[in-house]
Design an enzyme around this catalytic site. Structure first.
Site, PDB file in Angstrom:
ATOM      1  N   LYS A  29       0.830  -1.197   0.000  1.00  0.00           N
ATOM      2  CA  LYS A  29       0.000   0.000   0.000  1.00  0.00           C
ATOM      3  C   LYS A  29       0.872   1.258   0.000  1.00  0.00           C
ATOM      4  CE  LYS A  29      -3.790  -0.665   2.325  1.00  0.00           C
ATOM      5  NZ  LYS A  29      -4.459  -0.938   3.610  1.00  0.00           N
ATOM      6  N   ARG A  98      -3.048   2.971   8.613  1.00  0.00           N
ATOM      7  CA  ARG A  98      -3.389   1.811   7.770  1.00  0.00           C
ATOM      8  C   ARG A  98      -2.223   0.836   7.714  1.00  0.00           C
ATOM      9  NH1 ARG A  98      -4.662   4.691   2.169  1.00  0.00           N
ATOM     10  NH2 ARG A  98      -5.939   2.837   1.776  1.00  0.00           N
ATOM     11  N   GLY A 107      -6.518 -10.958   8.289  1.00  0.00           N
ATOM     12  CA  GLY A 107      -6.072 -11.253   9.642  1.00  0.00           C
ATOM     13  C   GLY A 107      -5.182 -10.161  10.192  1.00  0.00           C
ATOM     14  N   MET A 109      -4.340  -6.245  11.104  1.00  0.00           N
ATOM     15  CA  MET A 109      -5.161  -5.116  11.502  1.00  0.00           C
ATOM     16  C   MET A 109      -5.449  -4.275  10.274  1.00  0.00           C
ATOM     17  SD  MET A 109      -4.713  -1.864  13.880  1.00  0.00           S
ATOM     18  CE  MET A 109      -4.725  -0.804  12.448  1.00  0.00           C
ATOM     19  N   ARG A 343      -3.339  -0.942  -6.599  1.00  0.00           N
ATOM     20  CA  ARG A 343      -2.408  -2.079  -6.680  1.00  0.00           C
ATOM     21  C   ARG A 343      -2.776  -2.877  -7.925  1.00  0.00           C
ATOM     22  NH1 ARG A 343      -5.331  -5.238  -1.748  1.00  0.00           N
ATOM     23  NH2 ARG A 343      -7.334  -5.154  -2.768  1.00  0.00           N
ATOM     24  N   HIS A 459      -8.562 -31.954   6.617  1.00  0.00           N
ATOM     25  CA  HIS A 459      -8.528 -33.328   6.110  1.00  0.00           C
ATOM     26  C   HIS A 459      -9.298 -33.432   4.795  1.00  0.00           C
ATOM     27  CE1 HIS A 459     -10.146 -37.485   5.851  1.00  0.00           C
ATOM     28  NE2 HIS A 459      -8.912 -37.795   6.211  1.00  0.00           N
ATOM     29  N   ARG A 582       2.444 -47.944 -18.728  1.00  0.00           N
ATOM     30  CA  ARG A 582       2.430 -49.027 -17.737  1.00  0.00           C
ATOM     31  C   ARG A 582       1.896 -50.278 -18.407  1.00  0.00           C
ATOM     32  NH1 ARG A 582       0.043 -44.544 -15.443  1.00  0.00           N
ATOM     33  NH2 ARG A 582       1.013 -43.714 -13.557  1.00  0.00           N
ATOM     34  N   ARG A 637       7.267 -49.362 -19.534  1.00  0.00           N
ATOM     35  CA  ARG A 637       7.801 -49.889 -18.284  1.00  0.00           C
ATOM     36  C   ARG A 637       7.467 -51.366 -18.166  1.00  0.00           C
ATOM     37  NH1 ARG A 637       5.782 -47.476 -12.691  1.00  0.00           N
ATOM     38  NH2 ARG A 637       3.884 -48.601 -13.238  1.00  0.00           N
ATOM     39  N   GLU A 767      13.938 -44.606  -8.785  1.00  0.00           N
ATOM     40  CA  GLU A 767      12.847 -44.413  -7.829  1.00  0.00           C
ATOM     41  C   GLU A 767      13.167 -45.002  -6.464  1.00  0.00           C
ATOM     42  OE1 GLU A 767       9.328 -46.394  -9.227  1.00  0.00           O
ATOM     43  OE2 GLU A 767      10.478 -48.015 -10.130  1.00  0.00           O
ATOM     44  N   SER A 786      14.527 -42.386 -15.944  1.00  0.00           N
ATOM     45  CA  SER A 786      13.272 -41.679 -15.748  1.00  0.00           C
ATOM     46  C   SER A 786      13.008 -41.685 -14.243  1.00  0.00           C
ATOM     47  CB  SER A 786      12.136 -42.366 -16.496  1.00  0.00           C
ATOM     48  OG  SER A 786      10.930 -41.720 -16.199  1.00  0.00           O
ATOM     49  N   GLY A 788      11.102 -41.791 -11.110  1.00  0.00           N
ATOM     50  CA  GLY A 788       9.769 -42.151 -10.625  1.00  0.00           C
ATOM     51  C   GLY A 788       9.598 -41.450  -9.295  1.00  0.00           C
ATOM     52  N   THR A 789       9.142 -40.215  -9.378  1.00  0.00           N
ATOM     53  CA  THR A 789       9.186 -39.397  -8.160  1.00  0.00           C
ATOM     54  C   THR A 789       8.112 -39.794  -7.147  1.00  0.00           C
ATOM     55  OG1 THR A 789       7.939 -37.717  -9.353  1.00  0.00           O
ATOM     56  CG2 THR A 789      10.319 -37.408  -9.171  1.00  0.00           C
ATOM     57  N   ASN A 790       7.102 -40.552  -7.573  1.00  0.00           N
ATOM     58  CA  ASN A 790       6.140 -41.022  -6.569  1.00  0.00           C
ATOM     59  C   ASN A 790       6.824 -41.985  -5.600  1.00  0.00           C
ATOM     60  OD1 ASN A 790       4.239 -39.628  -7.986  1.00  0.00           O
ATOM     61  ND2 ASN A 790       3.361 -41.433  -8.982  1.00  0.00           N
ATOM     62  N   ASP A 791       7.467 -43.010  -6.177  1.00  0.00           N
ATOM     63  CA  ASP A 791       8.150 -43.972  -5.315  1.00  0.00           C
ATOM     64  C   ASP A 791       9.345 -43.334  -4.618  1.00  0.00           C
ATOM     65  OD1 ASP A 791       7.220 -46.649  -4.822  1.00  0.00           O
ATOM     66  OD2 ASP A 791       7.166 -46.889  -7.003  1.00  0.00           O
ATOM     67  N   CYS A 854       8.633 -39.243 -14.695  1.00  0.00           N
ATOM     68  CA  CYS A 854       7.260 -39.671 -14.884  1.00  0.00           C
ATOM     69  C   CYS A 854       6.655 -39.724 -13.484  1.00  0.00           C
ATOM     70  CB  CYS A 854       7.188 -41.030 -15.562  1.00  0.00           C
ATOM     71  SG  CYS A 854       8.070 -42.333 -14.704  1.00  0.00           S
ATOM     72  N   TYR A 874      12.923 -34.025 -20.244  1.00  0.00           N
ATOM     73  CA  TYR A 874      11.476 -33.974 -20.408  1.00  0.00           C
ATOM     74  C   TYR A 874      10.770 -34.284 -19.095  1.00  0.00           C
ATOM     75  CZ  TYR A 874      11.441 -39.085 -20.416  1.00  0.00           C
ATOM     76  OH  TYR A 874      11.577 -40.392 -20.063  1.00  0.00           O
TER      77      TYR A 874
END
Ligand code: ADP
Ligand code: MG
Ligand code: MG
Length: 902
Positions: A29, A98, A107, A109, A343, A459, A582, A637, A767, A786, A788-791, A854, A874
């Site tokens: 501001k 202000r 939240g 003032m 702004r 949740h 897969r 795979r 992975e 490649s 395997g970022t989940n595992d 992947c 990639y």
């Protein structure tokens, strides 16, 4: 002065001393008020106390040395400039105090107006206003109200009740019907409320009012709501807030005064043309508070043409200057226009794209900047189906848009009922006060989830986002009564079975079924809308920006696709190959029986028969996919999940066998199956016999898959097509595993491809953390990695993916242990470090090693930036995420000096 005396830090800046780039120091501001002042726009004079002063105050618990004197000096020069003094009983200077942090934050003032009024100066103010008593007392009662509420934490309702009381006594709903005497009485009532709650009289000394208000702004940085908000939005906790002290201008001086807010374009649609609200004879906060009905800004033209024209001129000037949509606050005091805030304005996802396109057309920004100003999260939002809303549908409640999408269905209140109705083919919306892990099945069964409590990290919100399910959380107007199977909202009672519709983007809740319409952006990606030939401004702009992103990006974008149909859609969405095909689904359905034969095989012969029966089926699958991808790389795979996933569940099988035995039937086959299932049972299947381990344990399994892939490629090529298969070995942790698989695979490939010209690459997933840490060795045997970022996340954190999100992530998010699930956005510090190590060491061992990712992260905006920075070739993601990844890969490639996009 001793030579070692530190130079006193400058804590206070006159508006004329700042500019828009000083947001860190002056807050948003303050920086923008300074910018407008320097543009020569009519801003009431004032000054800004820096975030540095706030930080010093918050660390030491007292105002830093020199601050008081600097405020004094700036106040004096303000008084000189205005020819009025704070607290002067005859002609008082009034100011507003202000808050203003770098990022606007609920939240914190807010604002105290009319600081400087007291029992004596209220008379002077009235005289200065030509004997306008009403105005003076109205201003005074506002001061006590705002000061009491925001500085001294007096419950705001008490003031509101007192105001209502007086209105009722007068028989009116309109505060304009209250006269000076009423307002004087109200001031008395307010003072009593103030004294009752604070144990002291309302401070009459203006400088004390000012100092207390400034201190309250500082303190509000650490208010609970502000802390929570920062945590959720990942705003650093140590920025501090600035404080602006601004000469008051008065919109409540009569019908020729007023106040308003405006946007330089429609922030909803992006449409050109001003857009705003005006309220005559009112002070600032009235517009937002909605105490009287505002009129559209356009009507100001009739009320005060001079101010209106001037305002339009200023708005055009601001757009030109900020090169973006601006929002503003202004006040007209007796026909004189004052600018109180500007702004770069917030906007919807659609407006972000439309405006970026318009600004390019208008020559204000270039395409790089346009690309910088939109993002993948906005694009993703635009790809969800939306409600088709016309005036028939008024929301009955508004909660938090916790997980985007549009869902309609019958209301249910328990998980069990959700599962029941969904099994009958009904669409259901699960309504709860809040959800907990026991609701998981109901959440899976439901079309959408609606809760009356909890925020974006509750949740319900976290789990719904994880599932990609529409969710509105924290709709606190809802009274949810689970035992009675109903909820009430306003005058409505909604029973189990009644239909509601929820919008997970806007958080709005509707009664009845709102029709859903497909996203025009998806129609465009599907090729159903010609971007060169549509009057849809959004589609035109998306097309333009996507084209630019594609030209700019270095990262290629592939897709995860297991079928020809998925592959085809992903190509329409711009995929440049398949990063993860897969093969496990190819073992399901009618083929289960063959897999059972394979698993139960008692000898080499039986096993070979089963594999031989699977081979042509697999080959046909691959032919379809290679054809669809027409020469683009396809990473296949080899089979990954634990084998028991292909067998019937243990309990069910045991019951079947027992029943059949009872009947005296021949159960030899079932018994063998049961024994196999028992034998293969694992306590921790995700860490058990799966991936490359299967290939090493079951002779011929990988060989069959490799042969199917190679034969399919040869078949396609012999047919005049093109095929670029890449065979990917999952779950490798040691180079020896890969070498073993590779030796056999190379033999088969050589035998199958012959002189067909087909080339097959062999690589691995990274992975398992050990693979990342030994990437230098593994690269010797791999032509590509490649990630395997989940595992890798699962094993890096030790989080069982299937359990943790529902079980405790909400708590981790609430505590700020992470700001976003590490399955959603890559944990750059930990899991990302594994990726970085593997990329560097892999490339060092084998220059030119192809690197990709992947897994879910491939389509996550922040993760895409990380993968760009680490130097991968990639990313691969689900078809719907492909456009998001293209856009973000483009954004990662451009460097711009553009504004902070938060
Ligand atoms: P917020 O960030 O909540 O908008 P502001 O500080 O902008 O808080 O102020 C709240 C309201 O008070 C706004 O409508 C603003 O225009 C008005 N206001 C603030 N300062 C002044 C002033 N000096 N004179 C008149 N109105 C003011
Ligand atoms: Mg404001
Ligand atoms: Mg895996």
């Amino acid at each position: 002065m001793a030579a070692h005396d530190p130079v006193e830090q400058k804590y206070v800046y006159d508006f004329a001393e700042g500019n828009k780039d000083l947001k860190d120091l002056l807050g948003g501001k303050g920086a923008n008020l300074a910018e407008m002042t320097n543009l020569g726009l009519p801003v009431p004079p004032g000054f800004t106390i820096t975030t540095e002063a706030c930080k010093a105050y918050l660390t030491t618990g007292r105002e830093p040395d020199g601050l008081a004197a600097q405020i004094e000096a700036h106040l004096e020069s303000l008084e000189r400039e205005m020819g009025r003094r704070l607290g002067d009983p005859d002609d008082p200077l009034l100011v507003s105090v202000r808050s203003g942090a770098k990022f606007s934050m609920p939240g914190m003032m807010e604002t105290v107006l009319n600081v400087g009024l007291n029992d004596r100066s209220v008379v002077g103010l009235s005289n200065q206003a030509g004997g306008n008593d009403r105005f003076a007392w109205d201003s005074y009662r506002r001061l006590i109200q705002m000061f009491g509420k925001t500085v001294c934490e007096v419950p705001g309702e008490e003031f509101e009740h007192a105001l209502d009381e007086i209105k009722r006594a007068k028989g009116t709903h309109n505060d304009l019907d209250l006269d000076a005497d009423d307002l004087r009485g109200l001031v008395d009532a307010y003072k009593q409320i103030f004294a009752k709650h604070t144990g002291r009289e309302f401070p009459q000394e203006p400088r004390e009012q000012l100092d207390l208000a400034i201190r309250a702004v500082f303190d509000s940085w650490n208010a609970e709501r502000a802390i929570l908000y920062r945590r959720q939005e990942r705003i650093p906790a140590d920025l501090g807030t600035a404080v602006n002290v601004v000469t008051m201008v008065f919109g409540n001086l009569g019908p020729d005064s007023g106040t308003g807010v405006a946007f330089t374009r429609d922030p909803g649609s992006g449409a050109q043309g001003i857009y705003g609200d005006y309220l005559a004879n009112a002070q600032g906060e009235d517009v937002v508070a909605g105490i009287r009905n505002t009129v559209p800004l356009q009507e100001l033209e009739q009320l005060d043409k001079t101010s209106y024209d001037q305002l339009l001129g200023i708005m055009a000037r601001l757009e030109e200057h900020y090169k973006d949509l601006c929002d503003i606050e202004f006040t007209i005091e007796r026909g004189k226009l004052w600018m109180l805030q500007t702004r770069v304005g917030k906007r919807t996802a659609a407006a972000a794209f439309v405006i970026a396109g318009q600004l390019v057309d208008e020559g204000l920004i270039d395409l790089d900047e346009a690309l910088h100003r939109v993002n993948g999260a906005q694009l993703a939002q635009l790809m969800f189906p939306r409600f088709q809303l016309d005036h028939e549908f008024e929301p009955v409640a508004k909660g938090i848009g916790a997980s985007p999408g549009a869902a309609s269905g019958k209301v249910v209140f328990t998980s069990a009922r959700a599962v029941e109705l969904a099994a009958d083919g009904e669409s259901v919306i699960l309504v709860r006060r809040e959800t907990n892990p026991d609701d998981l099945n109901g959440m899976i069964a439901a079309k959408g989830i609606l809760t009356s409590r909890g925020g974006k990290t509750s949740h319900a919100a976290v789990v719904a986002r994880g599932m990609g399910k529409t969710c509105v959380s924290g709709a606190d107007e809802l009274e949810v009564n689970v035992p009675a199977k109903k909820f009430t909202v306003g005058d409505h009672v909604v029973n189990e079975g009644d239909v509601v519709s929820i919008d997970g983007t806007t958080g709005k809740v509707y009664l009845g079924e709102v029709p859903v319409m497909p996203s025009e952006v998806v129609q465009y990606f599907e090729g159903e809308l010609d971007p060169e030939n549509t009057d849809d401004a959004l589609v035109r702009s998306v097309h333009r920006i996507m084209t630019h992103a594609d030209a700019a990006r270095r990262l290629r974008v592939r897709t995860n696709a297991d079928t020809g149909a998925d592959a085809a859609r992903a190509r329409r969405f711009g995929a440049e190959g398949i990063g993860l095909c897969r093969t496990e689904h190819m073992f399901l359905g009618d083929r289960r029986e063959l897999v059972e034969r394979l698993i139960l095989a008692s000898g080499e012969r039986e096993r070979e028969d089963a594999l031989a029966a699977l081979l042509p089926l697999q080959r046909a699958d691959f032919i379809e996919i290679f054809r669809e991808m027409d020469g683009l790389p396809v990473t296949v795979r080899l089979i990954d999940p634990p084998l028991h996933e292909f067998l019937p569940p243990l309990e069910q099988l045991a019951v079947n066998v027992a029943v059949a035995q009872e009947r005296g039937e021949d159960v030899a086959k079932e018994e063998a199956l049961l024994a196999a299932v028992r034998r293969m049972h694992e306590e921790n299947p995700m860490l058990g016999l799966r991936g490359v381990r299967l290939g090493l344990v079951i002779p011929g399994l990988f060989a069959m898959q490799v042969r199917a892939i190679a034969e399919a490629a040869v078949a396609v090529v012999r047919d005049g097509g093109k095929a670029c298969p890449e065979i990917m070995v999952p779950l490798v942790g040691a180079v020896q595993e890969l070498e073993t698989v590779r030796a056999e695979a190379e033999r088969i490939i050589a035998e199958v491809v012959g002189d067909s010209g087909v080339e097959v690459l062999i690589g691995t997933m990274i992975e398992v953390p050990r693979a990342a840490l030994t990437a230098g060795q593994i690269a010797e045997a791999a032509e590509f990695f490649s990630f395997g970022t989940n595992d890798l996340t699962q094993m890096g954190w030790g989080f069982s993916r299937d359990d943790v999100e529902g079980a405790f992530f909400w708590r981790y998010l609430e505590l700020g242990i992470f700001g976003i699930s590490p399955f959603e956005s890559i944990d750059t510090d930990g899991v990302g470090r594994l990726v970085r190590i593997a990329a560097e060491e892999g490339r060092a061992a084998r220059p030119g090693l192809k690197l990709g990712v992947c897994g879910e992260h491939g389509g996550d905006p922040d993760s895409v930036h990380f993968f760009h920075e680490v130097g991968l070739d990639y990313v691969s993601c689900s078809p719907f995420r492909v456009p998001v990844a293209r856009l973000e890969a483009g954004r990662a490639s451009i460097t711009t000096t553009g504004s902070d996009s938060r």
